[in-house]
Design a protein around this motif. Structure first.
Motif, mmCIF file in Angstrom:
data_model
loop_
_atom_site.group_PDB
_atom_site.id
_atom_site.type_symbol
_atom_site.label_atom_id
_atom_site.label_comp_id
_atom_site.label_asym_id
_atom_site.label_seq_id
_atom_site.Cartn_x
_atom_site.Cartn_y
_atom_site.Cartn_z
ATOM 1 N N SER A 187 0.814 -1.215 0.000
ATOM 2 C CA SER A 187 0.000 0.000 0.000
ATOM 3 C C SER A 187 0.851 1.270 0.000
ATOM 4 O O SER A 187 0.353 2.360 -0.284
ATOM 5 C CB SER A 187 -0.939 0.005 1.212
ATOM 6 N N THR A 188 2.150 1.142 0.325
ATOM 7 C CA THR A 188 3.028 2.319 0.336
ATOM 8 C C THR A 188 3.710 2.543 -1.011
ATOM 9 O O THR A 188 4.366 3.561 -1.197
ATOM 10 C CB THR A 188 4.120 2.173 1.414
ATOM 11 N N ILE A 189 3.554 1.608 -1.934
ATOM 12 C CA ILE A 189 4.203 1.727 -3.243
ATOM 13 C C ILE A 189 3.372 2.655 -4.123
ATOM 14 O O ILE A 189 2.189 2.413 -4.368
ATOM 15 C CB ILE A 189 4.378 0.343 -3.896
ATOM 16 N N LYS A 190 3.985 3.740 -4.581
ATOM 17 C CA LYS A 190 3.254 4.781 -5.319
ATOM 18 C C LYS A 190 3.005 4.382 -6.777
ATOM 19 O O LYS A 190 1.926 4.596 -7.307
ATOM 20 C CB LYS A 190 4.042 6.092 -5.288
ATOM 21 N N THR A 191 4.018 3.851 -7.419
ATOM 22 C CA THR A 191 3.888 3.448 -8.814
ATOM 23 C C THR A 191 5.010 2.482 -9.153
ATOM 24 O O THR A 191 5.950 2.302 -8.373
ATOM 25 C CB THR A 191 3.933 4.676 -9.756
ATOM 26 N N ILE A 192 4.906 1.853 -10.310
ATOM 27 C CA ILE A 192 5.941 0.937 -10.794
ATOM 28 C C ILE A 192 6.188 1.264 -12.265
ATOM 29 O O ILE A 192 5.246 1.400 -13.044
ATOM 30 C CB ILE A 192 5.506 -0.533 -10.657
ATOM 31 N N VAL A 193 7.453 1.417 -12.620
ATOM 32 C CA VAL A 193 7.806 1.658 -14.016
ATOM 33 C C VAL A 193 8.668 0.496 -14.494
ATOM 34 O O VAL A 193 9.381 -0.136 -13.705
ATOM 35 C CB VAL A 193 8.559 2.994 -14.199
ATOM 36 N N SER A 194 8.601 0.227 -15.781
ATOM 37 C CA SER A 194 9.425 -0.853 -16.328
ATOM 38 C C SER A 194 9.666 -0.625 -17.813
ATOM 39 O O SER A 194 8.866 0.036 -18.486
ATOM 40 C CB SER A 194 8.753 -2.214 -16.116
ATOM 41 N N HIS A 204 13.194 -7.301 -18.228
ATOM 42 C CA HIS A 204 12.865 -5.893 -17.976
ATOM 43 C C HIS A 204 13.705 -5.317 -16.842
ATOM 44 O O HIS A 204 14.172 -6.051 -15.969
ATOM 45 C CB HIS A 204 11.389 -5.750 -17.577
ATOM 46 N N ILE A 205 13.870 -3.980 -16.893
ATOM 47 C CA ILE A 205 14.260 -3.205 -15.718
ATOM 48 C C ILE A 205 12.958 -2.753 -15.069
ATOM 49 O O ILE A 205 12.049 -2.282 -15.761
ATOM 50 C CB ILE A 205 15.067 -1.950 -16.105
ATOM 51 N N LEU A 206 12.870 -2.874 -13.756
ATOM 52 C CA LEU A 206 11.640 -2.504 -13.064
ATOM 53 C C LEU A 206 11.978 -1.626 -11.869
ATOM 54 O O LEU A 206 12.888 -1.940 -11.092
ATOM 55 C CB LEU A 206 10.893 -3.772 -12.620
ATOM 56 N N GLY A 207 11.274 -0.494 -11.759
ATOM 57 C CA GLY A 207 11.493 0.438 -10.660
ATOM 58 C C GLY A 207 10.268 0.538 -9.772
ATOM 59 O O GLY A 207 9.183 0.872 -10.248
ATOM 60 N N ILE A 208 10.424 0.219 -8.498
ATOM 61 C CA ILE A 208 9.337 0.310 -7.513
ATOM 62 C C ILE A 208 9.492 1.632 -6.773
ATOM 63 O O ILE A 208 10.495 1.842 -6.086
ATOM 64 C CB ILE A 208 9.397 -0.868 -6.521
ATOM 65 N N GLN A 209 8.528 2.534 -6.930
ATOM 66 C CA GLN A 209 8.638 3.859 -6.324
ATOM 67 C C GLN A 209 8.046 3.852 -4.924
ATOM 68 O O GLN A 209 6.848 3.649 -4.736
ATOM 69 C CB GLN A 209 7.938 4.912 -7.188
ATOM 70 N N SER A 216 13.145 7.953 -5.197
ATOM 71 C CA SER A 216 12.843 6.886 -4.239
ATOM 72 C C SER A 216 12.638 5.530 -4.908
ATOM 73 O O SER A 216 12.238 4.568 -4.246
ATOM 74 C CB SER A 216 11.581 7.241 -3.449
ATOM 75 N N ARG A 217 12.894 5.456 -6.205
ATOM 76 C CA ARG A 217 12.668 4.192 -6.911
ATOM 77 C C ARG A 217 13.730 3.143 -6.568
ATOM 78 O O ARG A 217 14.917 3.428 -6.559
ATOM 79 C CB ARG A 217 12.625 4.417 -8.422
ATOM 80 N N TRP A 219 15.388 -0.033 -7.951
ATOM 81 C CA TRP A 219 15.537 -0.634 -9.277
ATOM 82 C C TRP A 219 15.911 -2.110 -9.168
ATOM 83 O O TRP A 219 16.778 -2.493 -8.383
ATOM 84 C CB TRP A 219 16.593 0.107 -10.085
ATOM 85 N N ILE A 220 15.238 -2.918 -9.965
ATOM 86 C CA ILE A 220 15.522 -4.349 -10.036
ATOM 87 C C ILE A 220 15.753 -4.704 -11.504
ATOM 88 O O ILE A 220 14.996 -4.282 -12.387
ATOM 89 C CB ILE A 220 14.364 -5.183 -9.467
ATOM 90 N N TYR A 221 16.795 -5.472 -11.756
ATOM 91 C CA TYR A 221 17.197 -5.797 -13.125
ATOM 92 C C TYR A 221 17.000 -7.290 -13.425
ATOM 93 O O TYR A 221 17.084 -8.126 -12.535
ATOM 94 C CB TYR A 221 18.669 -5.431 -13.331
ATOM 95 N N TRP A 222 16.715 -7.548 -14.709
ATOM 96 C CA TRP A 222 16.555 -8.914 -15.224
ATOM 97 C C TRP A 222 15.300 -9.590 -14.684
ATOM 98 O O TRP A 222 15.286 -10.760 -14.332
ATOM 99 C CB TRP A 222 17.807 -9.759 -14.943
ATOM 100 N N ILE A 223 14.205 -8.793 -14.658
ATOM 101 C CA ILE A 223 12.877 -9.344 -14.348
ATOM 102 C C ILE A 223 12.373 -10.070 -15.603
ATOM 103 O O ILE A 223 12.309 -9.462 -16.681
ATOM 104 C CB ILE A 223 11.875 -8.230 -13.997
ATOM 105 N N PRO A 224 11.998 -11.341 -15.533
ATOM 106 C CA PRO A 224 11.448 -12.023 -16.711
ATOM 107 C C PRO A 224 10.229 -11.278 -17.244
ATOM 108 O O PRO A 224 9.307 -10.952 -16.486
ATOM 109 C CB PRO A 224 11.084 -13.415 -16.179
ATOM 110 N N SER A 225 10.234 -10.989 -18.519
ATOM 111 C CA SER A 225 9.208 -10.150 -19.139
ATOM 112 C C SER A 225 7.788 -10.664 -18.904
ATOM 113 O O SER A 225 6.857 -9.874 -18.727
ATOM 114 C CB SER A 225 9.480 -10.050 -20.648
ATOM 115 N N GLN A 226 7.633 -11.986 -18.880
ATOM 116 C CA GLN A 226 6.282 -12.553 -18.781
ATOM 117 C C GLN A 226 5.603 -12.287 -17.443
ATOM 118 O O GLN A 226 4.385 -12.422 -17.317
ATOM 119 C CB GLN A 226 6.308 -14.068 -19.054
ATOM 120 N N PHE A 227 6.374 -11.868 -16.422
ATOM 121 C CA PHE A 227 5.798 -11.646 -15.098
ATOM 122 C C PHE A 227 5.581 -10.168 -14.769
ATOM 123 O O PHE A 227 5.031 -9.850 -13.702
ATOM 124 C CB PHE A 227 6.700 -12.258 -14.025
ATOM 125 N N VAL A 228 5.985 -9.259 -15.643
ATOM 126 C CA VAL A 228 5.949 -7.831 -15.316
ATOM 127 C C VAL A 228 4.521 -7.350 -15.053
ATOM 128 O O VAL A 228 4.255 -6.683 -14.045
ATOM 129 C CB VAL A 228 6.606 -6.998 -16.438
#
Length: 242
Positions: A187-194, A204-209, A216-217, A219-228
């Motif tokens: 509930s504290t996560i504002k948005t997610i970009v990828s 994907h690169i994925l940023g949890i804000q 405040s993002r 960053w997590i790298y090498w997220i399998p695309s099918q799960f984004v």
């Protein structure tokens, strides 16, 4: 003090469906319990419609959890709901969302809003390029381009950030665990970009804000695309698409 419980039954759906009686279970939302009777072979999507009338949260903004996230197309029976089950619901009403949006808008005076600037792809930005140049971790999960899959029952592994990353979704606590040391309330996560990684579009690169600004993002790298998409839906709910 004992919590007050409400017993609410949908007259349109009460009774038998193909000879199957309703199942009675408890729904917990915002620490308040509701006793609900609903057909065992109805879908989670139908249950969400019914819950909208009880808790005031539109079905698009609901996350229903029964031993993990319950999917709309599954029946109550397939989702593991039995007599006496406890079903947790997480979500926000439209008024909550509008109030938050209004507060956010007030934080930035109109004369301070900067025109949008076209940014270079994440893969080309220096901060990310240094990590990506090392290539995917040896234990990276297989990535699938142009495929969408639900989250597996086990944690996602084989990713990296400051070090190795494994993501565990603790739906019963409304938390996402990064390894076992960082426990973040969804509930504290504002948005997610990828974005897809250039040259490795199956990842994907994925940023949890976690705060109000991009600084405040996480960053997590090498997220399998099918799960984004499943990650975004699980954390933010379906309403984030609108």
């Amino acid at each position: 003090m004992e919590e007050k419980q409400e017993h609410i039954e949908d007259p349109a759906l009460a009774g038998d469906i193909d000879g199957v009686k309703d199942v009675i279970f408890k729904v917990v939302f915002n620490k308040k319990k509701h006793e609900v009777s609903f057909p065992l072979d109805a879908t989670i999507a139908q249950l969400k419609d019914h819950l909208h009338t009880i808790i005031g949260v539109p079905k698009e903004m609901q996350k229903v959890m029964v031993k993990g996230l319950a999917h709309d197309q599954k029946s109550l029976r397939e989702s593991g709901i039995v007599s006496g089950s406890k079903v947790m619901v997480i979500g926000s009403t439209f008024n909550d969302v509008l109030a938050l949006s209004h507060q956010t808008a007030q934080l930035i005076p109109e004369d301070k809003v900067k025109p949008s600037v076209i940014k270079e792809p994440l893969s080309q930005q220096k901060i990310h390029r240094k990590i990506l140049e090392k290539g995917p971790p040896e234990d990276a999960m297989p990535g699938l381009k142009n495929v969408k899959e639900a989250l597996p029952p086990h944690p996602l592994y084989g990713m990296c950030s400051r070090g190795k990353v494994r993501l565990t979704f603790k739906m019963e606590n409304d938390q996402i665990w990064i390894e076992r040391t960082e426990k973040i309330s969804m509930s504290t996560i504002k948005t997610i970009v990828s974005e897809p990684i250039e040259g490795h579009e199956e990842y994907h690169i994925l940023g949890i804000q976690l705060g109000p600004t991009e600084a405040s993002r996480y960053w997590i790298y090498w997220i399998p695309s099918q799960f984004v998409d499943a990650i975004k839906e699980t954390i933010l709910g379906k309403w984030h698409y609108f």
